[in-house]
Motif scaffolding. Structure first.
Motif, short mmCIF file in Angstrom:
data_model
loop_
_atom_site.label_atom_id
_atom_site.label_comp_id
_atom_site.label_asym_id
_atom_site.label_seq_id
_atom_site.Cartn_x
_atom_site.Cartn_y
_atom_site.Cartn_z
N PRO A 34 0.82 -1.22 0.00
CA PRO A 34 0.00 0.00 0.00
C PRO A 34 0.85 1.28 0.00
O PRO A 34 0.31 2.37 0.03
N ILE A 35 2.17 1.10 -0.05
CA ILE A 35 3.06 2.27 -0.14
C ILE A 35 3.76 2.19 -1.48
O ILE A 35 4.17 1.12 -1.90
N THR A 36 3.83 3.34 -2.17
CA THR A 36 4.51 3.36 -3.48
C THR A 36 5.70 4.29 -3.41
O THR A 36 5.72 5.24 -2.62
N PRO A 37 6.73 4.05 -4.26
CA PRO A 37 7.94 4.88 -4.21
C PRO A 37 7.68 6.31 -4.69
O PRO A 37 6.72 6.57 -5.40
N VAL A 38 8.58 7.19 -4.31
CA VAL A 38 8.48 8.60 -4.72
C VAL A 38 9.12 8.75 -6.11
O VAL A 38 10.18 8.20 -6.36
N ASP A 39 8.43 9.46 -6.98
CA ASP A 39 9.09 9.80 -8.25
C ASP A 39 9.62 11.22 -8.14
O ASP A 39 9.20 12.00 -7.27
N THR A 74 6.41 23.10 12.66
CA THR A 74 6.63 23.26 11.22
C THR A 74 6.85 21.89 10.58
O THR A 74 7.79 21.19 10.97
N PRO A 75 6.01 21.49 9.62
CA PRO A 75 6.24 20.21 8.93
C PRO A 75 7.30 20.37 7.86
O PRO A 75 7.63 21.48 7.46
N THR A 76 7.81 19.25 7.39
CA THR A 76 8.86 19.32 6.36
C THR A 76 8.30 19.83 5.04
O THR A 76 7.13 19.61 4.72
N ILE A 77 9.18 20.51 4.29
CA ILE A 77 8.76 21.01 2.98
C ILE A 77 8.97 19.96 1.92
O ILE A 77 8.39 20.02 0.84
N PHE A 78 9.82 18.95 2.26
CA PHE A 78 10.08 17.90 1.26
C PHE A 78 8.83 17.11 0.95
O PHE A 78 8.02 16.82 1.85
N ASN A 79 8.70 16.76 -0.30
CA ASN A 79 7.56 15.97 -0.81
C ASN A 79 6.22 16.64 -0.51
O ASN A 79 5.19 15.98 -0.50
N VAL A 80 6.26 17.95 -0.34
CA VAL A 80 5.03 18.64 0.06
C VAL A 80 3.96 18.50 -1.02
O VAL A 80 2.76 18.43 -0.72
N ARG A 136 11.72 16.76 -3.92
CA ARG A 136 11.35 15.37 -3.69
C ARG A 136 12.56 14.63 -3.12
O ARG A 136 13.70 14.90 -3.50
N THR A 137 12.28 13.71 -2.23
CA THR A 137 13.38 12.89 -1.70
C THR A 137 13.16 11.46 -2.13
O THR A 137 12.40 10.70 -1.50
N ALA A 138 13.75 11.10 -3.24
CA ALA A 138 13.59 9.76 -3.77
C ALA A 138 14.69 8.87 -3.26
O ALA A 138 15.57 9.31 -2.51
N ASN A 139 14.62 7.59 -3.67
CA ASN A 139 15.75 6.69 -3.52
C ASN A 139 16.05 6.31 -2.07
O ASN A 139 17.17 5.94 -1.72
N SER A 140 15.03 6.39 -1.20
CA SER A 140 15.26 5.89 0.17
C SER A 140 15.41 4.37 0.12
O SER A 140 15.03 3.75 -0.87
N LEU A 180 13.23 5.12 5.81
CA LEU A 180 12.39 5.95 4.93
C LEU A 180 13.09 7.26 4.54
O LEU A 180 12.55 8.08 3.82
N THR A 181 14.33 7.44 5.04
CA THR A 181 15.02 8.70 4.75
C THR A 181 15.57 8.66 3.33
O THR A 181 16.32 7.75 2.97
N GLY A 182 15.17 9.65 2.53
CA GLY A 182 15.58 9.67 1.11
C GLY A 182 16.72 10.63 0.85
O GLY A 182 17.37 11.14 1.77
N PHE A 183 16.94 10.87 -0.43
CA PHE A 183 18.04 11.71 -0.89
C PHE A 183 17.48 12.96 -1.56
O PHE A 183 16.49 12.92 -2.26
N TYR A 184 18.14 14.07 -1.27
CA TYR A 184 17.79 15.30 -2.01
C TYR A 184 19.07 15.81 -2.66
O TYR A 184 20.08 16.02 -1.97
#
Lengths: 856, 345
Positions: free
Chosen positions: B61-66, B125-131, B203-207, B336-340
């Protein structure tokens, strides 16, 4: 003006079309927007049903993913934003109904999205509890011992829960029932077991959550599915489709109109282009033609603008002004075209200004003299014409002028010729008459005595006939010189006729005059005329008449001197005779008796005979050469069988009204003797002036023609120019009648009368015979040449052909050919010859000697 | 030549007229708006993602970030510049980037942040990544579009749009860059467009977990895999699902027991005063990069991740989680920590 109208019209059309475009553009935006909205409505419906499907799927999944639903929701919101702009006031024709429907739809979507969030929240909680339920079931089955397990039916429960979770909660009610049973059983066995108590509490709470949140989820979902968004969107779509259709239809009509108008305008432009091209071409052609005309025209032409600046000057004008075209352009007209009045010598100025202000064609009044660049005067005739534009404003002028030096000289010469004798240069009969009148006046006023000498050369005819006209001319010139040597101061010498001279002696008594005459006579006697080595002695008969206060008119004086001369001749020539009133009777009786008797006798004795002289075609026109022409000439033999000069008897016959008789004789003779004629040829018959007035002549001719088989086309009647003019009406009538019968007509001795050409319009003749005097001098005298060539030109213009008489040699013939004369007649081609067969060659040879001039 | 003058007057039509006619007609034909065929009929597919994930009954039920890089790089660059532009704020000392610090996981590491007007923010303050992967914005799910959120967010800079535009207009660099990009230069819409374009690029992909989802089984070690299984079996997955592991669902306030308790029993210093009575829903936050975006909860009241896991477990399972399970779940969450921009957060 038409240009302004065209421009206005085009601007109007352009503005109208632009307005149409703006309107169309506006409308089109509406059409597009309406289309967009219809699309959004359709998409809202689609997304609504997709979201519903997604909701159902989420409902029956254990592990839900709300991403897809979120995407659909996001898109739905986007389309709602697009639909918001439906309320944009730009849409014309949007109805209250549409607004209401939109409001309903918006409300429905809002409710749907709220319920959706509610469903998601409840669903997540319920799924969480379901997952927990399974875990607790697993733990419980491990924890409790077998007998307890049997009581609890845990295995069954575990199986059931797993299945129901996997296959989508179809047996939720059953599950709840089972949950209740399990809780009841667990409540029985838990007792003091803390672990079981904890499980029991946990289960209880989760069961409660499953029940309550399941209920919410179920209610939300069924409410969402029941929202009639589909119907609302369909309504809205239907209404927008109608609006869209209406707008499209209107727009299409306007657009088609616009296309048609544009197409028509394009057609008009193409048409205009073609017309412009054609006009340009025509204009270029016209310009070319005008240029060539201007270049080749015989007149000088200068064009100026409205300020008198020279713009154009043609080659003739260049030649006359001695200014080159490029130099002259841009200069003021008065620099180039300096004109003076020939009479006043005043500079002629302001003719251009006059032309411009008066806007009319102005012909210079006086005799203008152009002083060219080399300061040489040139006599010109000039005129100035304005150039108008379409608004009748003068934009320039055209000056046309021609060199009239020759013409003025000619007219002066003609003037001189009218009063002077061409051959000898002394004044002629007309000038003499004028002098005589003056002298008589003088005598009448001042009482002075004058005298008139009438001199007739005795041997002139002999010399003329035997040695030719040249000899005669030379004789006349020599004699004139002789006379002029002898002339006292204040006297006038004139040549009155062929060999007749007159001298007016001013302030001479009869006696003094007689002394002078005798003196002159002796000088003439002494004079020897030499011609080709032969000496001729010349004699003269002189008649003397006095001019005094009672003398009467000029003709009386002249006839008195004439009669005195006649008497002198009668008395044996070479003498002076002073007029005596008794001479008059003598002359009258003798002359009349003699000629009337002679002619009557000759007619009775049939001593008239016909001669003919060939008329040779020399013109370039080949058709002229088809028929040979002959002129029939009447001759008289005296009782001894010798020919009498026509110069002798024809004037007499005219004087004594014998000519009609002779004319009729010739006509009769010609028609009855046609057997001698070649039917191919054409024959000319002379008619005298008196015959023209005869009422019966035409009938006579017709009668004779009927008797004969000679065709009228073969016969040409000739009448002298002077006779025709003297009886213009009669001549015109007769010519027309005879022409109607088919005869041809010629005008004889043309040019002698020096009269206007204008009457030629009334005399529809076929030929003009140019007077022999001009022809004879055509080579030597430029005036004669001009007259011959102008007569030729004019007769050709009038459709007549020309015949030249007195063509004596080849060189004259050459000149005539050059001029373009059609026929020639004269010694060069043959002398008159007898018509009759009996006329032997020797006979005609003998009779070549006498004067064979053409009949007068 | 006078011939030209003479004859030109007689011609009603001249070249100018002709050319005008032609230009008119061609102009009209071209200008005429095209026919009704121009109405765009948008196919339904246009709005639907072409690579929509298939029903995930047999999937995670979880899909990767593009990476989602679909925006104009120029706009992104200008957005980045605006994002860190302090001159736009009321005191000219605060920029978006001061609270959404890329070195601190797109947030500021504080429980609550200080606005330009000197007040504390209502929420952590929530993260701005993948907002841009979120469906709702702000803790209270106040907005469902970034456009509206950006509109509101400038309040934290103690300024308004009129003064922002005035500031930008006074700076030649912005005038130039906006004029290069937009025909209408500096406008509110264009500013928001640039900032949102920039946010799309965050976006933070590639976690490691994404790599695992993409089929690399070795990306996670056993403890992490067990942690993921526990994450699912404990039911965390029912809310923290989808590509952003949350962020696409709200819970009614009574289903958020921690918040609910705060509302029922307010305590000083916990931020309860910020929870307004009209707060109905709370957004489920994304768990991507959760290991580096502490402190946690809407008020930033919990500093440690394991504490949050324990608390959540207590609230939603109605039982105390075993220490071992908490450790396993935390180790999973750390994957779950990705790369920016090529760097791990």
């Amino acid at each position: 003006m038409s240009r302004v109208i065209t421009t206005c019209f085009l601007c109007g059309v352009g503005a109208a079309l632009l307005l149409c475009i703006l309107y169309l553009h506006h409308r089109n935006v509406e059409v597009l927007k309406t289309g967009e909205k219809i699309e959004s409505i359709r998409n809202v419906r689609l997304l609504h049903s997709l979201a519903n499907q997604e909701l159902l799927q989420i409902r029956y999944q254990l592990y839900s993913n709300y991403d897809q639903l979120a995407d659909y929701t996001k898109q739905l919101r986007t389309h709602l934003v697009i639909m918001e702009t439906m309320l944009d006031p730009i849409i014309v024709g949007r109805t209250q109904e549409i607004d209401d429907h939109y409001a309903i739809l918006r409300q429905q979507v809002d409710i749907k999205l709220e319920l959706q969030d509610r469903f998601k929240s409840a669903n997540a909680m319920m799924k969480n509890s379901l997952l927990r339920l399974r875990e607790i079931a697993k733990k419980l089955s491990k924890y409790v011992n077998p007998p307890q397990r049997e009581i609890l039916g845990i295995e069954y429960f575990s199986q059931l829960s797993t299945e129901s979770l996997q296959y989508g909660l179809v047996n939720k009610r059953h599950l709840e029932g089972k949950l209740g049973q399990i809780l009841d059983a667990l409540g029985l066995i838990k007792q003091n077991d803390r672990t079981l108590n904890a499980y029991y509490r946990e289960l209880q709470q989760h069961a409660e959550l499953i029940r309550s949140r399941g209920e919410i989820a179920k209610d939300s979902l069924s409410t969402i599915l029941a929202i009639p968004i589909e119907r609302s969107t369909e309504h809205l779509q239907h209404q927008y489709s109608e609006l869209h259709g209406r707008l499209s239809e209107e727009t299409n009509i306007v657009r088609n109109g616009l296309y048609s108008a544009s197409f028509l305008l394009l057609l008009y432009a193409i048409f205009a282009f073609i017309r412009l091209a054609q006009r340009k071409q025509a204009l270029a052609r016209e310009k070319e033609r005008a240029q060539i005309t201007l270049q080749s025209i015989g007149d000088g032409i200068i064009s100026t603008d409205a300020h008198g600046i020279v713009q154009f000057i043609n080659p003739v004008a260049e030649q006359l002004t001695k200014w080159q075209s490029d130099e002259a352009k841009g200069k003021q007209l008065h620099e180039i075209f300096r004109v003076f009045n020939a009479i006043t010598n005043a500079k002629v100025d302001g003719i251009i200004q006059r032309c411009i202000t008066e806007k009319r064609h102005i012909v210079s009044a006086g005799q203008s003299i152009l002083v060219n660049r080399a300061n040489e005067p040139v006599a010109i005739e000039d005129s100035v014409a304005p150039i108008m534009d379409a608004d009748n404003e003068v934009v320039g002028t055209i000056i046309v002028f021609r060199d009239v030096s020759d013409k003025r000289e000619l007219s002066q010469q003609l003037l001189r010729q009218a009063s002077h004798d061409a051959l000898t240069g002394v004044i002629n009969r007309r000038g003499f008459d004028q002098e005589l009148v003056n002298l008589i006046e003088n005598s009448r006023h001042e009482g002075l005595l004058h005298a008139l000498l009438y001199i007739d050369l005795d041997q002139f005819k002999v010399i003329n006939d035997t040695c030719g006209h040249d000899a005669g001319d030379h004789l006349l010139i020599s004699v004139t010189e002789l006379f002029q040597d002898q002339l006292p101061h204040q006297s006038t010498l004139a040549r009155l006729g062929g060999d007749e001279f007159g001298i007016l002696l001013h302030n001479h008594t009869v006696h003094e005059a007689n002394v002078f005459a005798e003196q002159l006579l002796s000088r003439i006697k002494e004079f020897r005329f030499e011609w080709q080595g032969i000496n001729f002695q010349v004699g003269a008969s002189i008649g003397l008449a006095s001019i005094h206060r009672q003398v009467g008119n000029a003709s009386l004086v002249l006839s008195a001197a004439d009669m005195a001369c006649y008497v002198a001749k009668d008395l044996g020539r070479n003498r002076v005779h002073i007029f005596n009133p008794s001479d008059r009777e003598l002359v009258r009786r003798q002359g009349e008796m003699e000629w009337v008797a002679k002619l009557t006798a000759a007619y009775k004795e049939n001593r008239f005979t016909l001669y003919c002289q060939a008329i040779i075609p020399i013109g370039v026109n080949t058709s002229v050469k088809e028929r040979k022409h002959y002129e029939l000439l009447v001759r008289l033999r005296d009782t001894g069988g010798r020919l009498v000069s026509p110069n002798s008897f024809i004037p007499a016959a005219e004087r004594y009204n014998f000519m009609p008789t002779i004319d009729r004789w010739v006509i009769h003779r010609a028609f009855s003797q046609f057997r001698w004629f070649n039917s191919e040829n054409c024959y000319s018959i002379n008619l005298s002036g008196t015959s023209l007035n005869s009422d019966t002549l035409v009938a006579y001719i017709k009668e004779e023609m009927d008797k004969s088989s000679l065709s009228p086309e073969q016969v040409c009647f000739e009448v002298t120019e002077t006779a025709a003019i003297a009886n213009l009406d009669a001549a015109a009538t007769m010519i027309k009648e005879l022409k109607k019968l088919g005869f041809k007509f010629a005008l004889d001795d043309f040019g002698q009368g020096l009269s206007s050409y204008s009457y030629l319009n009334n005399l529809p003749v076929d030929y003009l015979k140019i007077d022999g005097e001009f022809v004879r001098n055509v080579k030597t005298d430029p005036v004669s040449f001009e007259i011959v060539s102008s007569v030729n030109k004019i007769s050709h213009l009038l459709g007549m052909q020309t015949i030249a008489e007195y063509v004596e040699n080849e060189s004259i013939l050459e000149v005539l050919r050059e001029i373009g004369i059609d026929y020639a007649q004269g010694f060069q081609f043959g002398l008159p010859e007898p018509m009759q067969k009996e006329a032997s060659p020797s006979f005609s040879a003998i009779h070549r000697l006498p004067a064979l001039a053409e009949p007068a | 030549m006078f011939w030209a003058n003479l004859t030109a007057n007689n011609i009603g039509i001249n070249t100018k007229t002709c050319v005008a006619c032609c230009v008119f007609s061609i102009l009209f034909t071209c200008l005429s708006p095209s026919g009704s065929t121009a109405t765009t009929i948008l196919s339904p597919g246009t709005f639907l993602p072409k690579n929509a994930p298939p029903g995930f009954t047999n999937n995670e039920p979880i899909t990767p970030v593009d990476l989602g890089a679909t925006h104009d790089p120029e706009q992104i660059a200008l957005g980045a510049r605006l994002f860190s532009e302090r001159r736009l704020s009321g005191n000219q000392q605060l920029a978006c980037v001061d609270c959404h610090n890329f070195q601190r996981g797109g947030a500021d590491g504080k429980s609550r942040s200080l606005t330009a007007s000197g007040q504390l923010t209502r929420f952590n303050t929530p993260t701005i990544f993948n907002v841009t992967l979120n469906s709702y914005y702000y803790w209270g799910a106040n907005f469902s579009s970034l456009d509206n959120q950006t509109e509101d967010a400038v309040k934290n800079l103690d300024t308004d749009w009129t003064s922002i535009m005035q500031r930008l207009n006074s700076i030649p660099e912005y005038r130039y860059r906006f004029n290069q990009l937009f025909s209408d230069g500096i406008t509110k819409g264009n500013i928001k467009k640039c900032i949102i374009a920039f946010e799309y690029s965050l976006r933070t992909a590639n976690s490691r977990f994404d790599r695992y989802l993409e089929g690399d089984a070795s990306a996670l070690d056993d403890t992490e895999k067990q942690g993921y299984q526990l994450f699912k079996s404990y039911g965390c997955i029912t809310c923290h699902q989808g590509r952003n592991i949350g962020g696409n669902i709200t819970l009614e306030i009574k289903d958020a027991p921690y918040l609910w308790q705060q509302l029922q029993h307010p305590k000083n210093g916990t931020g309860a005063e910020s929870v307004q009575p009209n707060l109905k829903n709370i957004r489920v936050p994304s768990l991507r990069n959760v290991a580096v975006t502490g402190p946690y909860m809407h008020d930033g009241s919990v500093a440690e991740l394991r504490e949050v896991v324990a608390m959540m477990g207590r609230h939603y399972t109605q039982a105390k989680l075993p220490e071992r399970d908490i450790n396993l779940i935390v180790s999973y969450l750390q994957s779950l920590t990705g790369f920016y921009q090529g760097q791990p957060l």
